[in-house]
Design an enzyme around this catalytic site. Structure first.
Site, PDB file in Angstrom:
ATOM      1  N   GLU D  62      36.696  10.764  75.459  1.00  0.00           N
ATOM      2  CA  GLU D  62      36.205  11.474  74.277  1.00  0.00           C
ATOM      3  C   GLU D  62      34.701  11.717  74.312  1.00  0.00           C
ATOM      4  O   GLU D  62      34.220  12.747  73.831  1.00  0.00           O
ATOM      5  CB  GLU D  62      36.585  10.718  73.003  1.00  0.00           C
ATOM      6  CG  GLU D  62      38.067  10.809  72.643  1.00  0.00           C
ATOM      7  CD  GLU D  62      38.959   9.879  73.457  1.00  0.00           C
ATOM      8  OE1 GLU D  62      38.409   9.063  74.234  1.00  0.00           O
ATOM      9  OE2 GLU D  62      40.192   9.970  73.329  1.00  0.00           O
ATOM     10  N   HIS D 131      46.044   5.182  64.501  1.00  0.00           N
ATOM     11  CA  HIS D 131      46.565   6.534  64.305  1.00  0.00           C
ATOM     12  C   HIS D 131      46.600   6.942  62.841  1.00  0.00           C
ATOM     13  O   HIS D 131      47.242   7.928  62.490  1.00  0.00           O
ATOM     14  CB  HIS D 131      47.986   6.631  64.879  1.00  0.00           C
ATOM     15  CG  HIS D 131      48.065   6.543  66.367  1.00  0.00           C
ATOM     16  ND1 HIS D 131      47.826   5.385  67.056  1.00  0.00           N
ATOM     17  CD2 HIS D 131      48.365   7.470  67.309  1.00  0.00           C
ATOM     18  CE1 HIS D 131      47.983   5.597  68.358  1.00  0.00           C
ATOM     19  NE2 HIS D 131      48.314   6.859  68.536  1.00  0.00           N
TER      20      HIS D 131
HETATM   21  C1  LIG Z   1      40.594   6.444  73.335  1.00  0.00           C
HETATM   22  C2  LIG Z   1      41.961   7.026  73.261  1.00  0.00           C
HETATM   23  N1  LIG Z   1      42.104   8.347  73.351  1.00  0.00           N
HETATM   24  C3  LIG Z   1      43.338   8.913  73.272  1.00  0.00           C
HETATM   25  C4  LIG Z   1      44.445   8.143  73.097  1.00  0.00           C
HETATM   26  C5  LIG Z   1      45.828   8.793  72.974  1.00  0.00           C
HETATM   27  N2  LIG Z   1      46.626   8.464  74.151  1.00  0.00           N
HETATM   28  C6  LIG Z   1      47.521   7.455  74.139  1.00  0.00           C
HETATM   29  S1  LIG Z   1      48.238   7.231  75.633  1.00  0.00           S
HETATM   30  C7  LIG Z   1      47.373   8.506  76.315  1.00  0.00           C
HETATM   31  C8  LIG Z   1      47.556   8.824  77.757  1.00  0.00           C
HETATM   32  C9  LIG Z   1      47.287   7.640  78.625  1.00  0.00           C
HETATM   33  O1  LIG Z   1      47.510   7.953  79.951  1.00  0.00           O
HETATM   34  P1  LIG Z   1      47.427   6.843  81.084  1.00  0.00           P
HETATM   35  O2  LIG Z   1      46.119   6.130  80.989  1.00  0.00           O
HETATM   36  O3  LIG Z   1      47.735   7.512  82.365  1.00  0.00           O
HETATM   37  O4  LIG Z   1      48.543   5.773  80.722  1.00  0.00           O
HETATM   38  P2  LIG Z   1      50.119   6.014  80.614  1.00  0.00           P
HETATM   39  O5  LIG Z   1      50.397   6.396  79.195  1.00  0.00           O
HETATM   40  O6  LIG Z   1      50.495   7.052  81.589  1.00  0.00           O
HETATM   41  O7  LIG Z   1      50.739   4.691  80.917  1.00  0.00           O
HETATM   42  C10 LIG Z   1      46.554   9.109  75.367  1.00  0.00           C
HETATM   43  C11 LIG Z   1      45.680  10.265  75.609  1.00  0.00           C
HETATM   44  C12 LIG Z   1      44.241   6.756  73.004  1.00  0.00           C
HETATM   45  N3  LIG Z   1      45.266   5.921  72.815  1.00  0.00           N
HETATM   46  N4  LIG Z   1      43.008   6.225  73.091  1.00  0.00           N
END
Ligand SMILES: Cc1ncc(C[n+]2csc(CCOP(=O)(O)OP(=O)(O)O)c2C)c(N)n1
Ligand SMILES: Cc1ncc(C[n+]2csc(CCOP(=O)(O)OP(=O)(O)O)c2C)c(N)n1
Ligand SMILES: [Mg+2]
Ligand SMILES: [Mg+2]
Lengths: 398, 326, 398, 326
Positions: D62, D131
């Site tokens: 972000e 959230h």
């Molecule tokens: C700081 C933040 N930004 C956005 C989110 C929303 N979000 C939750 S999971 C995710 C994707 C995460 O991807 P990854 O790190 O590859 O983990 P995966 O879900 O594939 O296990 C996002 C953008 C969040 N939880 N925290």
């Protein structure tokens, strides 16, 4: 001298799972100790030795073929003028004309070499110490003083010289530079962006994110890290245990370490990196290995944390001295050039001194200006209240 | 040593020293806190005496500092983190707000994160941008944090002791422009409650509430008003979260008038909460609306204008007069 | 199969200043396109092929010499149980018993291999998808469901199993893990810490800062990145243009890519990395190359952004299937083992189902609890007001 | 298309589409905004129609999103950034507070940074931690930012148009639990001032001020009160920075009573500023102190408790009764 940015040190760091690496043996647990990060003995791009001898570089000489003796004298002049301006600012701070000054002393080659590598249509994002870069971009040096005098927080129009405002929050400008570069790419322009930051700044998450964004979008940006060995009182070992230029590899773009006190090498490497950017080859990290010869700022007392000998050892590598030796030894630069330059730099000092002393305090109402571009009701209300309050004194009511 | 006359900076230094001495789990961390002893010399000599393992120069990364402090706290340490200046706490804001503040609740009380975040704050030192801000409301609004700020040496010493002993995360705002103001510190005293306000000066006509750097200004204002025959009570709030509404209410029930003073911008500053809450509690007592004196809704101005921006004697007295005029 | 973490790809990325690199030619300006990041053809540590054949590794075999056929069956059981539990949770979400569920489907080997590599005295910092790791740590699976049912924000005592709470703010736990590891080192303990994070998380500044801190303090921490190819709808190319394991080098510690669907290889590599940490050799990055076979969470619809064929191609690499093939082909595992395990996993499913349905809603007063450890006057005031307000209904006053 | 009945999410989508259509410098950036069309489908179809160069899936960072948006703005673009959920804006807080908010002033007006930061906010959707938060006060306190939030489809469409056209940075809070509430949008209308409150329902006995998701609750409360013979005026504040004190004052001068409702914690929430300011402006008009209904000073609770935590009809009416009882 050759360069191999993903050099043997990087190779030595290859994971060799089953064997224990000498560099990380048990004793390291307590304190990793003096690491390669600050040794400066890494393979370094150098075109001019500290002794003022020109060394050949198969890779980089081609980037400075146009640098005639005249051009070298120009670079020399830039460095002298930057140092003179800087010294004047330090003096002005001591005299109470400025609140603070971050001196560039020792970093003239890193700044002039990289600043002169930029084209007019390139865009520069400095930290707060890039007075030499500002000089090369054509920013009137007196404009730099306003924020340190406390009359404004940034006293120039960034778009006049494509030189952004100084940024004090460490590292944040690297993201601005990356975004700007993304815009350059969108526009289909063939210019480049250069972001300055320090060895300390390399630890900030923002800098890492700028590496990620620039790599993913292949943004035309050069990350120019002046590793001046210190982040206030902390040596580079507190930020990294390997040389900083290697950081780039893991983000998928090249990193090079250049002798930051060698203006010619800095010019060559930065030109190369900027040209990569303009050619659509994306970001590059340049680590200019240099030394902060002065205090962090005029508020700082380096005797608290570093040995005099360290500074002394770097005096032998002085960026101005080495070019002067070269000019005196290998070119037909006459003594008049140096004395004229002294005079010219004194004139600059005088002009700056006078300009600062003449710099008026801002009008008190200025604090309500420019908070918003389109206005804001609360600011309007507070401005009016403040004006009425001030008027009450003028009216002799209080 | 018992009673000593110390500047606030030195009182904090002594307090850290005491904490490091008393509890091997206490750590001091931050940029330049070690060898240099901090840019304000607040941690001067601590690394020398307690070693690099306990007084830790960190990489230049505030999120990292607070984030690793949280991890250390989970391991049983009590890190006291220094943020170099108010304006540089924001890279750590996410760790503070989403992790530090919420971890105890998230774990249903099963873990504690006793991290103290020391922040020199406020203006008046002629500094460049980001070095003069008062962001306390941005922390006090966030549940899970406690926010306190001393105004004198004794409080600096004792409130920091209490903050370090607290099992909750505490944001400890230090009034940097008062660092060199001296005051008595009795290291054998029994300190009062960390979160209670104290009456700094008694009075009957109007209550001035301030904290940190503004307490001095309000005491000066009270002295000036005294000469004009106005008796102002000055409350040193000390704790911004929680706020000692009881103490303010008690005072206002007596004086019937309240002026709140802080350096932070008025809009949504802590004065807003005091005004709202005290008006609710003292609705039938107030002779005048609660007035607020504070910063303007504009970025902190360059140093040459800060005297205009910051509440000073005149602006406080102006508000006092306006309140008394109701 | 051999591993060379600083492999030929890294070498290919060496800065070669004067020549333009094929990989970064002009066209790249518009879109860097499909890069090596997601190709999966990098040199990968693998001990068990997708076809269930055991391959030799000079470097890593020694870390699994104790893995008998019985131990392999245990690993198999762990994976089956984790998958069964996960499937039950998905079903429970569909039935409205849970608000949300992030499925681990496809990542069983990465989680069980790494989870089983940890010792009891090690400490684990998960993201929100590490149900398989939780299983290996001995956390009762039903405890994981509370936060997804909405009855709490973390329903277990982290210190019972040295398994920290799930962390939703992406990347932030890597710093907690690093700090915890710094504490382990201070304590002189010989245990290690492991921090889980995803491919998407690799872009967060916090993760970069955790690399910096762990390297500078030589903290005993393993960064375990499950590269499951997707961060919600974004493929790994949106986060990096080179394989993620290479990130570590630039911070001065080794990175290795392991086949994340090969439980044996993951076990071996994680054991190696944890042992390095315990031996005072500092941090390691392990990239487990795997695949998220399900949706990001039950709220997600992957058909919007990825092709069915991609998922299908990964089904052939299923982590459970390949170990089953191996067990059936190369060991004397009988059919009863599999049928018994099916029954056992069904029992788990049933237990979880019943436990969730029996999970009571929290008392409404719970929202005021644990905001502070030492109490807070405003919370007390609000709690009392709320109680009085609630009582007013009970009294039939409203 | 002129008048259409659209859910709020779709109105925002249409507004983005219009902006992308009208101005080639407008960009949409964020996590999953492209191919997926956002986790709420607010940006659905935009990348397909405007291409990856203008509707940009960003890395998961972000600070990087906002920081590069600032750079793009400096280059002449007008980025509209999406933060996926309220609780994930904090990694970008430093860039927003120290850079985005201050750059125009820092440059003495020489540069503009017209970045819009869209944030779906608030609770009521049964989500997991982070959230469901309402951090608007943390932005409104910061000078240099404008903070607005629509409560209905028409405002969603038009306020976003205006935010994008504004040369100032605007934090645009979207009431996510109302995303699917439908309302009329007249795309040919002439919108009102972005920063003015509007009277959502007229009344004479008491003024309810709300914004975003709470407007609906207050309208329901007003309807319920009506049946009991109480006439409540409901103001939709719309803009949190600046706040339209004039409109609130005008209403309170008529009704003499004010209750402010928001989901954010009461302590130092926007209601505090409204209470303080309106009490000052209407000191002799108020029959009762300004009352506030909002979240408690505790981390946002797990979903099964959020109905207790969030202000609902009963709690609003309770405050109304308490105010009327003065
Ligand atoms: C700081 C933040 N930004 C956005 C989110 C929303 N979000 C939750 S999971 C995710 C994707 C995460 O991807 P990854 O790190 O590859 O983990 P995966 O879900 O594939 O296990 C996002 C953008 C969040 N939880 N925290
Ligand atoms: C976010 C942030 N944290 C702390 C500071 C205080 N500070 C100013 S300069 C500095 C050291 C910077 O070191 P480096 O990046 O190496 O640059 P140099 O000063 O050596 O040029 C620090 C810690 C700051 N300006 N911003
Ligand atoms: Mg430095
Ligand atoms: Mg992923």
């Amino acid at each position: 001298m050759t360069v191999d940015s993903a050099d043997s040190t990087a190779a030595a760091q290859k994971a060799q799972p089953p064997r224990k690496r000498a560099a990380a043996k048990k004793s390291a647990k307590k304190s990793p100790g003096k690491t390669a990060a600050a040794s400066g003995t890494e393979q370094l791009v150098q075109l001019l030795t500290p002794e003022g001898e020109r060394v050949k570089s198969a890779e980089y000489d081609k980037y400075v073929t146009d640098i005639t003796d005249d051009a070298l004298r120009d670079l020399y002049r830039d460095m002298v003028m930057a140092r003179r301006f800087d010294a004047e600012a330090v003096t002005l701070q001591r005299q109470g004309e400025l609140g603070l000054w971050p001196s560039l002393l020792g970093q003239e080659a890193a700044q002039v070499g990289s600043g002169r590598a930029t084209r007019d249509d390139d865009y520069v994002f400095p930290t707060y110490r890039e007075h030499g870069v500002a000089w090369c971009r054509g920013v009137d040096p007196t404009n730099l003083l306003g924020m340190f005098r406390g009359v404004n927080n940034g006293g120039w129009d960034p778009n006049t010289n494509n030189f952004h405002l100084y940024t004090i929050v460490i590292g944040s400008q690297t993201l601005h530079a990356t975004g700007y570069a993304m815009g350059v790419a969108k526009d289909g322009a063939d210019s480049a962006v250069i972001a300055y930051f320090g060895d300390g700044a390399s630890s900030q998450g923002d800098v890492a994110e700028s590496f990620t964004f620039s790599a993913v979008y292949n943004a035309p940006v050069v990350f120019f890290c002046q590793n001046n060995q210190w982040a206030i009182s902390e040596p580079t070992e507190k930020q990294t245990r390997v040389p900083l230029y290697q950081r780039a590899q893991g983000y998928g773009f090249p990193g090079v370490r250049v002798d930051g006190n060698d203006v010619l090498a800095v010019l060559a490497v930065t030109r190369w990196a900027l040209q990569r950017a303009r050619d659509g080859e994306g970001p590059t990290l340049v680590e200019a290995f240099t030394y902060r010869m002065g205090a962090h700022t005029t508020s700082d007392d380096p005797t608290k944390y570093r040995a005099d000998e360290e500074r002394a050892s770097w005096e032998a590598k002085d960026p101005i001295l080495r070019l002067r030796t070269y000019l005196e030894t290998h070119t037909d630069t006459d003594a008049a050039f140096f004395t004229d330059l002294d005079a010219e730099s004194e004139t600059l000092g005088k002009r700056v001194r006078e300009a600062v002393r003449a710099m008026p305090d801002p009008d008190r109402m200025a604090m309500f200006e420019n908070a918003y571009a389109d206005g804001h009701a609360l600011v309007d209300e507070e401005r009016a209240q403040f004006a009425a309050y001030q008027a009450s004194f003028a009216d002799g009511e209080v | 040593m018992a009673v000593q006359k110390l500047p606030i900076a030195k009182a904090i230094n002594e307090s850290l020293r005491t904490a490091l001495d008393n509890d091997p789990k206490v750590l001091v961390m931050g940029e330049d806190v070690g060898k240099l002893g901090g840019v304000f010399r607040v941690t001067d000599g601590l690394q020398k005496d307690f070693g690099e393992d306990r007084v830790i120069d960190t990489p230049l990364a505030e999120s990292g500092i607070v984030g690793t402090a949280i991890g250390l706290a989970l391991r049983g340490y009590r890190p006291v983190v220094e943020i170099q200046f108010d304006g540089f706490v924001f890279p750590a804001y996410d760790q503070i707000v989403t992790q530090l503040a919420k971890m105890h609740a998230r774990a249903l009380g099963k873990v504690k994160v006793p991290v103290v975040v020391r922040i020199p704050y406020g203006g008046g030192i002629g500094a460049v941008e980001h070095h003069s801000e008062s962001p306390e409301a941005l922390f006090a609004h966030v549940a899970g944090l406690k926010v306190v700020t001393p105004s004198n040496s004794s409080d600096a010493y004792w409130m920091l002791q209490q903050a370090i002993q607290s099992d909750d995360p505490v944001i400890f705002f230090e009034p940097k422009r008062r660092y060199w103001d001296k005051g008595e510190v009795d290291t054998d005293a029994v300190p009062g409650d960390l979160h209670k306000a104290v009456v700094a000066k008694e009075g009957t006509d109007l209550t001035l509430v301030a904290y940190g750097p503004m307490v001095k200004v309000c005491l000066e204002a009270a002295a000036a008003a005294q000469e004009e025959g106005k008796s102002l009570e000055v409350l040193d709030l000390r704790s911004i979260s929680p706020m000692d509404f009881d103490a303010v209410q008690k005072s206002v029930e007596k004086t019937r008038r309240l002026v709140v003073v802080h350096e932070a911008p008025v809009f949504l500053g802590s004065g807003a909460e005091l005004a709202a809450r005290i008006t609710e509690r003292c609705f039938y007592h107030l002779e005048a609306p609660v007035l607020r004196v504070g910063g303007y809704h504009a970025p902190y101005p360059p140093a040459r204008l800060e005297d205009e921006y910051l509440p000073g004697l005149d602006r406080v007295l102006d508000a006092v007069d306006r309140s008394l005029a109701y």
